[in-house]
Design a protein around this motif. Structure first.
Motif, mmCIF file in Angstrom:
data_model
loop_
_atom_site.group_PDB
_atom_site.id
_atom_site.type_symbol
_atom_site.label_atom_id
_atom_site.label_comp_id
_atom_site.label_asym_id
_atom_site.label_seq_id
_atom_site.Cartn_x
_atom_site.Cartn_y
_atom_site.Cartn_z
ATOM 1 N N UNK A 86 17.177 -4.623 -6.935
ATOM 2 C CA UNK A 86 18.169 -4.389 -6.404
ATOM 3 C C UNK A 86 18.971 -3.240 -6.644
ATOM 4 N N UNK A 87 18.983 -1.723 -5.949
ATOM 5 C CA UNK A 87 19.924 -0.793 -6.825
ATOM 6 C C UNK A 87 21.111 -0.590 -5.786
ATOM 7 N N UNK A 88 22.146 -0.328 -6.419
ATOM 8 C CA UNK A 88 23.322 -0.096 -5.641
ATOM 9 C C UNK A 88 23.737 1.023 -5.878
ATOM 10 N N UNK A 89 24.679 1.571 -5.066
ATOM 11 C CA UNK A 89 24.688 3.413 -4.970
ATOM 12 C C UNK A 89 26.200 3.413 -4.285
ATOM 13 N N UNK A 90 26.690 4.735 -4.438
ATOM 14 C CA UNK A 90 28.380 4.177 -4.018
ATOM 15 C C UNK A 90 27.569 6.161 -3.179
ATOM 16 N N UNK A 91 28.552 5.787 -2.740
ATOM 17 C CA UNK A 91 28.898 7.678 -1.879
ATOM 18 C C UNK A 91 30.189 7.756 -1.666
ATOM 19 N N UNK A 92 30.640 9.172 -2.146
ATOM 20 C CA UNK A 92 32.333 9.717 -2.052
ATOM 21 C C UNK A 92 32.961 9.874 -3.294
ATOM 22 N N UNK A 93 31.913 9.767 -4.193
ATOM 23 C CA UNK A 93 32.921 9.132 -5.625
ATOM 24 C C UNK A 93 33.218 10.693 -5.926
ATOM 25 N N UNK A 94 34.468 11.221 -6.801
ATOM 26 C CA UNK A 94 34.259 12.329 -7.269
ATOM 27 C C UNK A 94 33.177 13.380 -8.344
ATOM 28 N N UNK A 95 33.154 14.726 -7.244
ATOM 29 C CA UNK A 95 32.201 15.477 -7.895
ATOM 30 C C UNK A 95 30.775 15.149 -7.408
ATOM 31 N N UNK A 96 30.388 14.349 -6.555
ATOM 32 C CA UNK A 96 29.992 14.351 -5.355
ATOM 33 C C UNK A 96 29.544 15.341 -4.327
ATOM 34 N N UNK A 97 28.297 15.961 -3.979
ATOM 35 C CA UNK A 97 28.322 16.676 -3.308
ATOM 36 C C UNK A 97 27.257 16.369 -2.092
ATOM 37 N N UNK A 98 26.684 17.379 -0.566
ATOM 38 C CA UNK A 98 25.846 16.164 -0.245
ATOM 39 C C UNK A 98 24.277 16.671 -0.753
ATOM 40 N N UNK A 99 24.881 17.738 -1.167
ATOM 41 C CA UNK A 99 23.933 18.341 -2.241
ATOM 42 C C UNK A 99 22.715 17.588 -3.583
ATOM 43 N N UNK A 100 24.181 16.633 -4.030
ATOM 44 C CA UNK A 100 23.786 16.405 -5.205
ATOM 45 C C UNK A 100 23.797 14.609 -5.017
ATOM 46 N N UNK A 101 23.974 14.352 -3.839
ATOM 47 C CA UNK A 101 23.647 13.572 -3.351
ATOM 48 C C UNK A 101 21.897 12.625 -2.963
ATOM 49 N N UNK A 102 21.900 14.116 -2.048
ATOM 50 C CA UNK A 102 20.250 14.409 -1.651
ATOM 51 C C UNK A 102 19.682 14.140 -2.985
#
Ligand code: SF4
Length: 474
Positions: free
Chosen positions: A224-240
């Protein structure tokens, strides 16, 4: 309402990934229902004596009356602080503190076993934290030996451990396999180096890819891997980009959590600059794109925050209507009791929940006095048990059958839940549920908002809302 129908099929119906606009309408904050009632409803009036009684009652039950048993062990230590963290943990580089902790875990295990009896069959173990791999090889071996001395582990059970990639290498993974672990959960969160720096958790993507490769070669059944969205400096493109790397990594299960910035409640989060956080609209876009990307890559949406490959037991259990939900989220294991060990750990025995002391000082102190370290919990009423079964049926099977739940709980469910059925009508109009004379059915779109559906049956939450409404009126 704009919905994207994806080509991938999960079970009998098309997976429909909701757009950001739909998500922002229905994705309401609320409990994750890893228990019902939720842990914030636990009371101090339920303590060690009540818990001991629940253990003895379980021990006295025979045959089919005895629910399956899982074990959870909490290891609170971490070597370095991740700024987004909202867990109960202790940051320390003093490895020797683990030895003192293991002494106390063994004491707690002996106290619990004295009530429960030795040799109870167990088919699920989860080591969580904190960082369980803060324990060195000898510490983990000692813990597993103590657990094996107290329980009888089934050969085909699920034995999982949360792994901080920065604390293990190929040799340590081999040691975990030798100890009997067959499931690993890696904390990844985000692969972007700038995001990792902003949250103080540097772990190169290559390190995770290498570890997952080693784990597969060692024969671990599920990763399993855990991911978190909404973290500092994340952008839609970087999370893609992170999502694309995760799809390439292809773990069996993915847990995708939203970061909730609550610096007034969680001190570490004060180190995160609010200006660095993605805006709400970008966050919702990240969620929508995550669901679309993962389902397009062949993952089955399990519910809430979970995805799994179609042949993973979690996806199989969902197809077969056998999913359950516990403190670790969705599980393919049969519903049952959870014996919890360690500071702040939460357990479930029969119709009770219990939680251990939250600070190490109090946990050690109670054990030093020879007492079980339970400081709060809840004995569920019949109404709680009925509502727990209702919420879990909706969240796990996506269906509540009125006759079945009525027979199991000796009530006329349609009449009992008349107010709730009325409250569900707007959700039916919006396409999240289907109400018939026989059942409540969660629709494919409704699966993405199953928390909002479950909240209708949470009588504590509804009472709070009525109270707030009432106090506003007066
Ligand atoms: S996120 Fe995990 S590893 Fe990081 S401080 Fe919190 S418990 Fe420890």
């Amino acid at each position: 309402m704009s919905l994207t129908v994806l080509p991938h099929r999960s079970g009998p119906r098309e997976v429909i990934a909701p757009s950001a606009a739909v998500l922002s309408r229905f994705e309401v904050p609320g409990p994750r229902y890893t228990s019902y009632p939720t842990a914030d409803r636990f009371v101090e009036a339920f303590g060690a004596d009540a818990y001991g009684e629940a253990l003895r009652e379980r021990a006295a039950a025979v045959g089919a009356r005895q629910a399956p048993l899982s074990v959870y062990v909490h290891v609170p230590f971490c070597e370095s602080l991740c700024y987004y963290c909202a867990c109960n943990k202790i940051i320390t580089r003093h490895r020797e503190r683990a030895v003192e902790y293991l002494d106390h875990l063994e004491r707690e295990l002996a106290l619990q076993s004295a009530q429960l009896g030795y040799g109870a069959p167990v088919s699920q173990l989860h080591l969580g934290g904190g960082t369980p791999t803060f324990l060195d090889d000898a510490g983990l071996a000692r813990l597993m030996a103590a657990l094996r001395g107290a329980f009888s582990f089934a050969p085909d059970g699920e034995y999982a451990i949360e792994v901080d990639p920065r604390t293990v290498d190929a040799a340590r993974l081999a040691h975990l396999a030798a100890l009997g672990f067959n499931r690993l959960s890696f904390g990844v969160q985000d692969f972007d180096p700038a995001v990792q720096k902003a949250v103080h958790r540097l772990q190169p993507a290559q390190q995770v890819f290498d570890l997952v490769g080693h784990a597969r070669a060692l024969g671990f059944a599920s990763i399993n891997t855990d991911l978190i969205y909404g973290l500092p400096l994340q952008t839609v493109a970087s999370f893609d980009r992170t999502l694309a790397q995760v799809c390439e990594l292809r773990p069996d299960r993915i847990a995708l959590y939203a970061y909730a910035h609550l610096p007034e409640r969680f001190k570490p989060q004060r180190r995160i600059a609010t200006n660095d956080l993605p805006e709400g609209i970008a966050k919702v876009e990240m969620l929508a794109r995550s669901i679309a990307a993962l389902t397009a890559a062949g993952y089955v949406y399990i519910g809430m925050d979970h995805f799994a490959l179609p042949d993973d037991p979690l996806a199989v259990a969902k197809r077969q209507g056998r999913l359950h939900r516990s403190f670790q989220g969705y599980s393919p294991q049969p519903d049952g009791d959870i014996l919890a060990l360690g500071v702040s750990a939460i357990g479930r025995i029969g119709a009770t929940y219990s939680q251990n002391a939250k600070t190490l000082a109090e946990y050690y102190d109670l054990l030093g006095q020879g007492r079980l370290p339970v400081v709060r919990g809840l004995a569920l009423s019949r109404e709680d048990v009925l509502r727990r079964a209702t919420i879990m049926a909706l969240m796990c099977q996506g269906r509540l059958d009125f006759e079945a739940i009525g027979l199991a709980h000796l009530t006329d469910a349609r009449r009992h839940f008349a107010a709730e059925l009325a409250a569900l009508e707007p959700l039916q109009a919006q396409g999240l549920v289907q109400l018939t004379d026989q059942a409540i059915e969660v629709t494919p779109t409704g699966w993405f908002f199953v928390r909002a559906i479950a909240m209708v049956f949470d009588r504590y939450l509804q009472a709070d809302r009525n109270r707030t409404r009432f106090s506003r009126i007066v």
